[in-house]
Design a protein around this motif. Sequence first.
Motif, mmCIF file in Angstrom:
data_model
loop_
_atom_site.group_PDB
_atom_site.id
_atom_site.type_symbol
_atom_site.label_atom_id
_atom_site.label_comp_id
_atom_site.label_asym_id
_atom_site.label_seq_id
_atom_site.Cartn_x
_atom_site.Cartn_y
_atom_site.Cartn_z
ATOM 1 N N VAL A 152 4.346 -21.328 -1.533
ATOM 2 C CA VAL A 152 3.759 -20.629 -2.676
ATOM 3 C C VAL A 152 4.087 -19.145 -2.560
ATOM 4 N N GLN A 153 4.153 -18.520 -3.716
ATOM 5 C CA GLN A 153 4.386 -17.076 -3.731
ATOM 6 C C GLN A 153 3.043 -16.343 -3.669
ATOM 7 N N VAL A 154 3.004 -15.305 -2.828
ATOM 8 C CA VAL A 154 1.783 -14.501 -2.703
ATOM 9 C C VAL A 154 2.104 -13.081 -3.135
ATOM 10 N N TYR A 155 1.218 -12.519 -3.954
ATOM 11 C CA TYR A 155 1.384 -11.140 -4.412
ATOM 12 C C TYR A 155 0.420 -10.253 -3.644
ATOM 13 N N VAL A 156 0.978 -9.247 -2.988
ATOM 14 C CA VAL A 156 0.172 -8.353 -2.168
ATOM 15 C C VAL A 156 0.344 -6.945 -2.727
ATOM 16 N N ALA A 157 -0.749 -6.318 -3.161
ATOM 17 C CA ALA A 157 -0.642 -4.959 -3.710
ATOM 18 C C ALA A 157 -1.573 -4.020 -2.950
ATOM 19 N N ARG A 158 -1.085 -2.792 -2.796
ATOM 20 C CA ARG A 158 -1.822 -1.810 -2.003
ATOM 21 C C ARG A 158 -3.260 -1.666 -2.475
ATOM 22 N N ASP A 159 -3.447 -1.580 -3.784
ATOM 23 C CA ASP A 159 -4.759 -1.236 -4.314
ATOM 24 C C ASP A 159 -5.740 -2.403 -4.354
ATOM 25 N N HIS A 160 -5.263 -3.578 -3.951
ATOM 26 C CA HIS A 160 -6.171 -4.735 -3.924
ATOM 27 C C HIS A 160 -6.528 -5.147 -2.515
ATOM 28 N N LEU A 161 -6.065 -4.359 -1.557
ATOM 29 C CA LEU A 161 -6.372 -4.666 -0.154
ATOM 30 C C LEU A 161 -7.280 -3.564 0.379
#
Length: 506
Positions: free
Chosen positions: A86-95
């Motif tokens: 599966v593809q995972v989206y990781v964004a600075r502002d959501h961590l």
Amino acid sequence: MIFDNKFIQQRIEKAKLLKAEGINPYANDSKRNTTIEKYLNVNSDVVNKENKRDEHRHYTISGRIKLLRIMGKASFLQLEDESGTVQVYVARDHLPEDFYNNIFKKYIEVGDIIEVSGYPFVTGQGELSLHASEFKLLTKAIAPLPEKFHGITDKETRYRKRYLDLIMNAEVRKTFKIRSKVISLTRRFFEDKGFLEVETPMMHPIAGGANAKPFVTHHNALGIDRFLRIAPELYLKRLIVGGFEAVFEINRNFRNEGMDATHNPEFTSIEFYWAYKTYKDLIKITKEYFEYLFEHLNLPTLLPYGELEVNFDNFTEIPLIESLSSIGGVPSEIVNDKDKIIAFLNSKNITVKPGMNLGQLQGELFDEFVEEKLIDPTFITEYPVEISPLARRSDVNPDITERFELFIAGREIANAFSELNDPVDQLGRFEGQMSAKDSGDDEAHEMDEDFVEALSYGMAPTAGQGIGIDRLVMLLTNEHSIRDVLLFPAMRPLSNDENNAQGEEA
RNA sequence: GUCUUGUUAGCUCAGCUGGUAGAGCACGUCACUUUUAAUGAUGUGGCCGAUGGUUCGAAUCCAUCACAGGACACCA
């Protein structure tokens, strides 16, 4: 040394720095609550939602990073577990504060095993993904994975480091899942038929039940050599003497012989023995067995095998002598005449060993002209007695035995016969093998008096069969080397060049 | 066991009839918040499977060895 590679050193350093940041690079508290396959199934409806996302759902998945695409303040990664990718989206502002810049971008890389939590959403390209709000490293991989596009193709590396092969080549896992199912279905099939699964010794005082060279090992306490078994046959028959009427064993055999595309020094077979039955009953149960396998494996009965196509709906049965002319094209007037067969073989530029008897010559004709033509499953029956030392003679014709071999795609898959149960005859055949051994045949069968004694108490008329599981799996998975259906095929050890060179020069 | 092909960076591979070792991926640095083998810039990285020989000079030619793939032989 093992970790002196610069890439590995780099990654060891990252693990150290992670520890310094208070992050355990080998964490042990996984909170995974679903598999990737289930995640994708459960959330397949998100594509229909208004914002193509559902922030009220929350899942935690784990797996290995197979691809990583960093784009400034956000990244995509491809996460794989046993069930899927599966593809995972990781964004600075959501961590959590600073995690993205100080940990993720610095220390996380392809090959690491991680855990992410978040909600399902569909990207602009239409791919169902996971929007991460929590991110955790579970296991730091200090060795880099092979190239992401070509993966690992070198056969030697794939066999020696099967774990790498499994990481990089998902289709390899499929082959071994089929193998596992075949063994499990085989077990279930025979249990349902009332067979009892038994375990007989792997270490034999006498290596019997087949003609093959054994491996030898040593028992210290008893001060005696033991042989790894070359076949379980004689023990299973002892159980029939003892009153069990249907037994089977699925296990390893060991033969100290050459290795090639169809031979590994240890291989798996099923042998089963069935009292009050004959080889005719074995033909029936073998057909049922194949039907059962195909049904439960969801395989089409028309299977490709390399260039060939095998129709598993088309089992036929033909006596060996008849197959020589009808399939092999050997003139029927010569197949029962020793001298004519020799002349025929010579005319085809096939050299014949001197002293071969009629049965052996017929076997030679079969090997040369028939075997490779047997594509759809074919039971070759009524083998000459000279090449069937363990099989019972036909009551009708003493020159032939109640035996068959099953051929598929030009290969032998099973060998079966009504068992010899006359103890005096058996003793005589062992003695014949002993004299063959004395005159130089080092693969002749060993004398096993204990087995003859067992037979002397009376073994019910019995039919027995062996099926090579590895070769069967090769057929079903369209693999052409036994090494591709063995998780850890036998390999020569890699020599330690430095040590050897130094040792010899010193 | 015989024949044959191969072995070059962590991986996938180039490297012609001998003249100081190449690419892509990966990795380092920089840029980049919707990519799909992401992209752009830039940099690091090699005892050319081992040993010996031929040569002024060998990844390249020769020999031997090791390991592997394929074919054949043997063998259930």
